[in-house]
Design a protein around this motif. Structure first.
Motif, PDB file in Angstrom:
ATOM      1  N   GLU A 112       0.821  -1.213   0.000  1.00  0.00           N
ATOM      2  CA  GLU A 112       0.000   0.000   0.000  1.00  0.00           C
ATOM      3  C   GLU A 112       0.858   1.267   0.000  1.00  0.00           C
ATOM      4  O   GLU A 112       0.541   2.247  -0.680  1.00  0.00           O
ATOM      5  N   LEU A 113       1.941   1.241   0.774  1.00  0.00           N
ATOM      6  CA  LEU A 113       2.757   2.438   0.965  1.00  0.00           C
ATOM      7  C   LEU A 113       3.895   2.562  -0.042  1.00  0.00           C
ATOM      8  O   LEU A 113       4.429   3.653  -0.246  1.00  0.00           O
ATOM      9  N   GLY A 114       4.305   1.441  -0.630  1.00  0.00           N
ATOM     10  CA  GLY A 114       5.452   1.464  -1.519  1.00  0.00           C
ATOM     11  C   GLY A 114       6.777   1.505  -0.785  1.00  0.00           C
ATOM     12  O   GLY A 114       7.789   1.967  -1.317  1.00  0.00           O
ATOM     13  N   HIS A 115       6.798   1.008   0.437  1.00  0.00           N
ATOM     14  CA  HIS A 115       8.047   0.927   1.200  1.00  0.00           C
ATOM     15  C   HIS A 115       7.824   0.032   2.421  1.00  0.00           C
ATOM     16  O   HIS A 115       6.692  -0.307   2.763  1.00  0.00           O
ATOM     17  N   PHE A 116       8.922  -0.339   3.060  1.00  0.00           N
ATOM     18  CA  PHE A 116       8.824  -0.997   4.356  1.00  0.00           C
ATOM     19  C   PHE A 116       9.956  -0.488   5.237  1.00  0.00           C
ATOM     20  O   PHE A 116      10.933   0.089   4.764  1.00  0.00           O
ATOM     21  N   GLN A 117       9.801  -0.710   6.555  1.00  0.00           N
ATOM     22  CA  GLN A 117      10.777  -0.194   7.506  1.00  0.00           C
ATOM     23  C   GLN A 117      11.126  -1.261   8.536  1.00  0.00           C
ATOM     24  O   GLN A 117      10.285  -2.070   8.926  1.00  0.00           O
ATOM     25  N   GLU A 148      13.235   1.261   3.115  1.00  0.00           N
ATOM     26  CA  GLU A 148      13.475   0.879   1.723  1.00  0.00           C
ATOM     27  C   GLU A 148      12.196   1.118   0.929  1.00  0.00           C
ATOM     28  O   GLU A 148      11.137   0.601   1.276  1.00  0.00           O
ATOM     29  N   ALA A 149      12.313   1.917  -0.140  1.00  0.00           N
ATOM     30  CA  ALA A 149      11.143   2.336  -0.905  1.00  0.00           C
ATOM     31  C   ALA A 149      11.328   2.040  -2.382  1.00  0.00           C
ATOM     32  O   ALA A 149      12.453   1.993  -2.891  1.00  0.00           O
ATOM     33  N   GLY A 150      10.216   1.859  -3.070  1.00  0.00           N
ATOM     34  CA  GLY A 150      10.236   1.617  -4.506  1.00  0.00           C
ATOM     35  C   GLY A 150       8.821   1.562  -5.029  1.00  0.00           C
ATOM     36  O   GLY A 150       7.857   1.894  -4.324  1.00  0.00           O
ATOM     37  N   ASP A 151       8.680   1.130  -6.258  1.00  0.00           N
ATOM     38  CA  ASP A 151       7.358   0.983  -6.848  1.00  0.00           C
ATOM     39  C   ASP A 151       6.538  -0.023  -6.045  1.00  0.00           C
ATOM     40  O   ASP A 151       7.047  -1.047  -5.596  1.00  0.00           O
ATOM     41  N   ARG A 152       5.266   0.250  -5.870  1.00  0.00           N
ATOM     42  CA  ARG A 152       4.407  -0.625  -5.061  1.00  0.00           C
ATOM     43  C   ARG A 152       4.396  -2.063  -5.570  1.00  0.00           C
ATOM     44  O   ARG A 152       4.260  -3.000  -4.784  1.00  0.00           O
ATOM     45  N   THR A 153       4.546  -2.252  -6.881  1.00  0.00           N
ATOM     46  CA  THR A 153       4.492  -3.605  -7.440  1.00  0.00           C
ATOM     47  C   THR A 153       5.661  -4.474  -6.963  1.00  0.00           C
ATOM     48  O   THR A 153       5.583  -5.699  -7.031  1.00  0.00           O
ATOM     49  N   LEU A 154       6.729  -3.844  -6.481  1.00  0.00           N
ATOM     50  CA  LEU A 154       7.879  -4.611  -5.996  1.00  0.00           C
ATOM     51  C   LEU A 154       7.555  -5.356  -4.704  1.00  0.00           C
ATOM     52  O   LEU A 154       8.164  -6.385  -4.405  1.00  0.00           O
TER      53      LEU A 154
END
Length: 207
Positions: A125-130, A149-155
């Motif tokens: 949903e956010l396009g990142h995780f922590q 770490e962030a990127g395109d949501r599809t990743l």
């Protein structure tokens, strides 16, 4: 607390080394949850461009020290499993005790259905995780690494923690949380604001 603890808090995995008290652990989780919810709301309204920087400012307001001992950026990360990359970053900015705590938490997360599903869904949903490994510091403080770490949501599809992710942006920094200040000035109000979502947003892991 004399054992390792860990939990999924919203879109983050947080781990605690022995020595972080139950009260400190609760304060860290409340502050993280509040900062994420405010940042997410403002981002959805188009008020936030740099999610991470805004999130850090919200944490800073709640007592997370603005003095950054060290920060690392990998705009083009090497091809490694995402967990290995995160552990290396955490070890780089904070040392082995933080990375070993995070390693235990990641292993537990990958073997926990509901918390893992929750983190994967929120990351998508956010396009990142922590990842936030925490360690006891001087009286009234907790030292922790904020790994983002962030990127395109599809990743961030199911199973992304066990894969190599390309085209992501990584930031990791060591900060200090003034837990005593948070408890005195912000905790009661923060708890009131997030208590209706705590049960579904804070999921403890069995280590």
């Amino acid at each position: 607390m004399d054992k390792h603890e860990a939990a999924v808090v919203g879109g983050s995995l947080v781990s605690f080394l022995p020595g972080v008290t139950a009260q400190q652990r609760q304060s860290v989780q409340l502050a993280m949850l509040m900062a994420e919810r405010v940042t997410r709301s403002d981002h959805e309204q188009g008020l936030v461009q740099d999610w991470y920087s805004y999130y850090r400012r919200r944490l800073q307001y709640l007592g997370w020290d603005a003095q950054i001992p060290e920060q690392v950026h990998w705009p083009s990360p090497e091809r490694r499993l995402i967990a290995d990359k995160a552990l290396q970053a955490v070890n780089h900015v904070a040392g082995e005790r933080h990375s070993s705590s995070l390693s235990l938490a990641l292993s537990a997360l990958l073997n926990s259905d509901a918390p893992l599903l929750h983190l994967e869904q929120r990351s998508r949903e956010l396009g990142h995780f922590q990842l936030l490994p925490c360690a006891p510091s001087k009286a009234g403080y907790v030292d922790l690494v904020v790994y983002h770490e962030a990127g395109d949501r599809t990743l961030f599809s199911n199973g992304f923690l066990s894969r190599v992710l390309d085209r992501t942006r990584v930031r990791a920094e060591l900060v200090r949380f003034n837990v005593r200040l948070f408890q005195q000035e912000f905790e009661a109000r923060t708890r009131k604001n997030v208590e209706h979502v705590m049960q579904r947003e804070i999921l403890k892991l069995e280590l």
